[in-house]
Every structure is written in C-alpha cells, then in structure tokens.
Write an enzyme that holds these catalytic residues in place. Structure first.
Site, short mmCIF file in Angstrom:
data_model
loop_
_atom_site.label_atom_id
_atom_site.label_comp_id
_atom_site.label_asym_id
_atom_site.label_seq_id
_atom_site.Cartn_x
_atom_site.Cartn_y
_atom_site.Cartn_z
N HIS A 67 -1.85 -4.20 -1.83
CA HIS A 67 -3.08 -4.14 -1.04
C HIS A 67 -2.83 -4.82 0.29
O HIS A 67 -2.13 -5.82 0.35
CB HIS A 67 -4.24 -4.85 -1.77
N GLU A 98 -7.44 0.53 -8.04
CA GLU A 98 -7.24 1.90 -8.52
C GLU A 98 -6.66 2.00 -9.92
O GLU A 98 -6.84 3.02 -10.59
CB GLU A 98 -6.34 2.67 -7.55
C1 SDX Z 1 -7.50 1.07 -1.68
O1 SDX Z 1 -8.25 -1.68 2.42
C2 SDX Z 1 -8.97 -1.58 1.33
O2 SDX Z 1 -9.85 -2.39 1.08
C3 SDX Z 1 -8.66 -0.37 0.44
C4 SDX Z 1 -9.39 -0.35 -0.89
C5 SDX Z 1 -10.89 -0.16 -0.69
O3 SDX Z 1 -11.66 -0.58 -1.56
O4 SDX Z 1 -11.26 0.53 0.29
O5 SDX Z 1 -9.17 -1.55 -1.60
C6 SDX Z 1 -8.97 0.83 -1.74
O6 SDX Z 1 -7.07 1.84 -0.85
C7 SDX Z 1 -6.58 0.33 -2.60
C8 SDX Z 1 -5.08 0.70 -2.39
C9 SDX Z 1 -4.81 2.03 -3.11
N1 SDX Z 1 -3.49 2.52 -2.77
C10 SDX Z 1 -2.44 2.45 -3.66
O7 SDX Z 1 -2.52 1.94 -4.78
C11 SDX Z 1 -1.16 3.08 -3.13
C12 SDX Z 1 0.02 2.15 -3.39
N2 SDX Z 1 -0.13 0.94 -2.56
C13 SDX Z 1 0.53 0.95 -1.32
O8 SDX Z 1 1.00 2.08 -0.73
C14 SDX Z 1 0.26 -0.25 -0.42
O9 SDX Z 1 0.26 -1.38 -1.20
C15 SDX Z 1 -0.99 -0.20 0.45
C16 SDX Z 1 -1.04 1.02 1.27
C17 SDX Z 1 -2.20 -0.31 -0.40
C18 SDX Z 1 -0.94 -1.42 1.39
O10 SDX Z 1 0.19 -1.28 2.13
P1 SDX Z 1 0.54 -2.20 3.41
O11 SDX Z 1 -0.32 -3.41 3.46
O12 SDX Z 1 0.58 -1.33 4.62
O13 SDX Z 1 1.98 -2.71 3.03
P2 SDX Z 1 3.28 -1.91 3.39
O14 SDX Z 1 3.12 -0.43 3.14
O15 SDX Z 1 3.72 -2.34 4.72
O16 SDX Z 1 4.31 -2.44 2.27
C19 SDX Z 1 4.84 -3.76 2.39
C20 SDX Z 1 6.03 -3.81 1.44
C21 SDX Z 1 6.96 -2.61 1.61
O17 SDX Z 1 8.26 -3.01 1.20
P3 SDX Z 1 9.34 -3.56 2.29
O18 SDX Z 1 8.82 -3.21 3.68
O19 SDX Z 1 9.39 -5.01 2.04
O20 SDX Z 1 10.59 -2.85 1.95
O21 SDX Z 1 5.57 -3.76 0.09
C22 SDX Z 1 6.05 -2.58 -0.53
C23 SDX Z 1 6.49 -1.66 0.57
O22 SDX Z 1 7.53 -0.80 0.11
N3 SDX Z 1 4.94 -2.02 -1.31
C24 SDX Z 1 5.08 -1.36 -2.45
C25 SDX Z 1 3.79 -1.03 -2.86
N4 SDX Z 1 2.91 -1.48 -1.96
C26 SDX Z 1 3.63 -2.09 -0.98
N5 SDX Z 1 6.19 -1.02 -3.16
C27 SDX Z 1 5.97 -0.33 -4.30
N6 SDX Z 1 4.76 0.00 -4.77
C28 SDX Z 1 3.65 -0.32 -4.08
N7 SDX Z 1 2.46 0.03 -4.53
#
Ligand code: SDX
Length: 360
Positions: A247, A302
């Site tokens: 998140h 989720e």
């Molecule tokens: C919602 O904002 C809100 O409030 C949203 C929400 C709401 O109520 O409206 O809470 C609802 O959208 C919840 C999130 C649902 N999405 C998912 O479950 C999809 C999987 N999660 C991710 O894609 C991710 O965690 C996000 C998009 C939710 C947040 O991503 P960020 O803050 O942009 O972080 P990032 O993409 O820059 O990742 C940072 C690091 C990366 O690794 P490195 O750069 O160190 O190599 O963390 C890793 C990412 O690869 N990472 C994950 C991951 N989430 C982040 N790796 C594997 N699995 C994951 N789920």
C-alpha cells in the site's frame, strides 16, 4: 529545478474533513469516527449521512427512503443494457450505464449516483448469465436490496450485514487514486456524474480497485497451503505483484483487512476457505519480507475483500463493481468538498524535453 514526486508520493494535494489514513499506525478515521466505531456498527445509509453532512444543503431527511427511490429511478436505464454492453466486463458495462445519467451537483443527482453501481451491476451480472434483471425494492436497506437484485431472492440478515460492513469499510479512504480523479474532474465544475465516471475509471485499474478479483485467481491457482511458497516465489520471480498486498500509505497492516475478515467469519459456510486464505497470507507476508526486506509490504484491504465478496456469491469479475458501490459515497463527498472550497486543480510540471533551436 524542482523534481516531480513519483506518483505524487508525499505530496499534500488537498485539505479534507472527510477522512484520514494514518499509514504509520494503521488507523482510518472518517469524519472523526474510527473504523472500529463504524465497521459492523453502521449501515451504508448512515455512512452516507456521515460523509454527506454539511456538503449537500438538500440532503434528504430519510436517507434509506431516498436511496430506495433512487434505485427505482436508475433502474429505468437498465433497458439500455444491450448485447453490445453484455460483451463488456461488468465494470465497463456499469460505467457505460452510469454515463447515461445526467450531470448536476445536487443531492438528487448524488443519490442516483449512489444507487447506480448497485442497480447496474446486479442487472449486468444477471443479464450476462442470461437472466432477467430484478427491479429494486425501495423498502429494503441498500445492502439487502443489492443481494436481492443480484439473486432474485432475499438474502440472510448475516449476508446483508456482511455486505453493509464492506460498503461502510471501503466508503472513503483519503486521497486514493480514484477519489483524487473524482476531485480533479469536480474541480472543473463538470458535474457529479462526470466526477463519478472518473472515479470508476481510475478504480478499474489492477493497482487500485481491480486487485480483489486476481486474489481469488491466486488462491485457486495455489489450491492448497503446501503449494503457496512455490507459487508465490514464482510470481515474484516473474516480477508480478501479489494482489492484496502492499500500500502506498499503510506501512503496517491495513485496519480494513481485519474488519472484513471478521465479516467473513459471520458467514459460517466459509471457514475452511478462510483458514486456507490465512495460510496463504502468512506465506506471502513471510516471502515478501525475505524478498523485499526494506519494504513494509503488508496485507491490504483487497485480500479479505476477495474472500468476503466470494462468500456473498459475487463473481470475481464484478468485485471492482462492488468496491464502487461503497466508494461512490466517498467520491461524491469529496467532489462536493472540492466544489465548496477548492479551486481548479492544476499542478505544475517540469519540462524535460528539448528546447526549440535558436533561429539562425
Ligand atoms: C487499494 O491509496 C489507497 O488508499 C488505495 C486503497 C483505497 O481504499 O482506495 O487502499 C485501495 O488500491 C489497495 C491496493 C490494491 N492493490 C494491490 O493489492 C495491487 C498490489 N499492490 C501493489 O501494486 C502496490 O503495493 C501498490 C500499487 C498498492 C502501492 O505501490 P507503490 O506505493 O507505488 O509502491 P511501488 O509500486 O513503488 O513498490 C515499491 C516496492 C517495489 O519493489 P522495489 O522497487 O523495491 O524493487 O515494493 C514492491 C515493488 O516491486 N511491491 C510489491 C508489491 N507492492 C509493492 N512486490 C510484490 N507484491 C506487491 N503487492
């Protein structure tokens, strides 16, 4: 030259009285009430009153009745559900039907938009299964009528309570991507329907509201707890994101996860599935810690959304629609807050492209 903030991370883009997401402590506050006071203790109709209070001068005194009337009114648009729409995903079909509603800024427009995701989604799911739509019953509370329009039969009180808990839990959540999109459109004075269409479109994305459906796919592909590590390691090795984890704001467990897990427990038939999901969740958290030791990747809303909506017999393809059924209240409250005090949202950008060649 000021560098752009990647994904606007850390940028304060609005002041709001609606909700606060405390990511360090895992706390969600909505208009001064903590999630613990709201989830499982409040109906969606009461949540609408909490969010809308002060923002709609013409707010109906009887919100349950007004929402029932709105369901009946928007049901007229279901006649436009033609074969062309039936080939679309449930979220695209619901968005298209919502686009048929007129724009405007008053409570009557807002209540139709509150009703639209529920009425249209039930009709789309039934039509895609070859069944006739079920007209709303305006005397029922929203959650109960949603399940009735979906199934064509009355749901149990426990099921209606579980859906109500979900709708309340996801109704508002700070300046998430879909709410920000709704505020941007509202800030141009385009109207509430336009703002909600922007919210639906942003919510559709798998990084945001499109995540719960793929959680079910993950659980089904894993099949049993012993397969969890291999499946998860394989996904991470491919560079895939584990849906339901991570998140932008929460650096500890999303408080909504346990609120929704509690609601799944009310639905007795699902305990085996819940225990399996808990085993997969534990494996995922352990492996994410191993692979991303410097990232606080926790369970988000989720993961248990998927279990709850599956238990309520929504098809995974329509989970994002159900998210919109709850979140539309937040979009409409933020849109009015933006109209009340905000200016046109128009941030700056820094140009990093080529400059014109100097005239010879
Ligand atoms: C919602 O904002 C809100 O409030 C949203 C929400 C709401 O109520 O409206 O809470 C609802 O959208 C919840 C999130 C649902 N999405 C998912 O479950 C999809 C999987 N999660 C991710 O894609 C991710 O965690 C996000 C998009 C939710 C947040 O991503 P960020 O803050 O942009 O972080 P990032 O993409 O820059 O990742 C940072 C690091 C990366 O690794 P490195 O750069 O160190 O190599 O963390 C890793 C990412 O690869 N990472 C994950 C991951 N989430 C982040 N790796 C594997 N699995 C994951 N789920």
């Amino acid at each position: 030259m000021t560098a752009a903030s990647d994904g606007l991370e850390g940028v304060v883009a609005a002041e709001t009285v609606l909700s606060e997401v405390d990511g360090a402590n895992g706390v969600l506050i909505v208009r001064g009430r903590s999630l613990d006071e709201l989830a499982g203790r409040t109906t969606y109709e009461d949540m609408v009153g909490l969010l809308f209070g002060g923002f709609y001068a013409d707010l109906p005194a009887n919100i349950p009745a007004a929402l029932g009337v709105a369901r009946v009114e928007v049901f007229k648009e279901v006649a436009a559900l033609d074969t062309g729409l039936l080939d679309r995903t449930p979220i695209e079909a619901m968005r298209a039907l919502t686009a048929r509603l007129g724009d405007g800024d008053d409570a009557q427009v807002a209540f139709r938009l509150l009703a639209a995701p529920a009425v249209f989604t039930a009709a789309v799911i039934r039509a895609q299964a070859g069944e006739a739509p079920v007209a709303p019953d305006p005397t029922l509370r929203h959650a109960a009528d949603i399940l009735r329009m979906l199934r064509g039969a009355t749901a149990s009180a426990a099921e209606a309570d579980a859906l109500d808990t979900y709708l309340v839990t996801v109704a508002d959540h700070g300046l998430n991507a879909s709410t920000f999109a709704a505020r941007v459109v509202a800030s141009t004075r385009a109207g509430l329907t336009s703002a909600v269409l922007a919210g639906i479109s942003a919510l559709k994305g798998p990084l945001h509201g499109g995540a719960p459906g793929p959680v079910i796919e993950m659980l089904d592909e894993i099949g049993e707890p012993g397969n969890a590590r291999a499946w998860i390691e394989g996904a991470l090795a491919r560079g895939d994101r584990l849906m339901g984890f991570g998140h932008r704001i929460y650096k500890v467990r999303d408080p909504r996860a346990d609120a929704l897990k509690a609601a799944v427990r009310w639905l007795d038939a699902r305990q085996g599935r819940l225990e399996f999901a808990e085993a997969v969740e534990a494996a995922a958290l352990a492996i994410l810690r191993e692979h991303k030791p410097n990232r606080a990747l926790q369970t988000n809303v989720e993961f248990y959304t998927a279990l709850l909506l599956e238990a309520l017999d929504f098809p995974p393809s329509a989970f994002t629609n159900v998210f919109a059924m709850g979140r539309v209240a937040g979009w409409l409250a933020h849109a009015r807050e933006q109209l009340a005090g905000g200016r046109l949202i128009r941030p700056a950008s820094v140009y990093v492209g080529p400059m014109p060649k100097k005239a010879a």
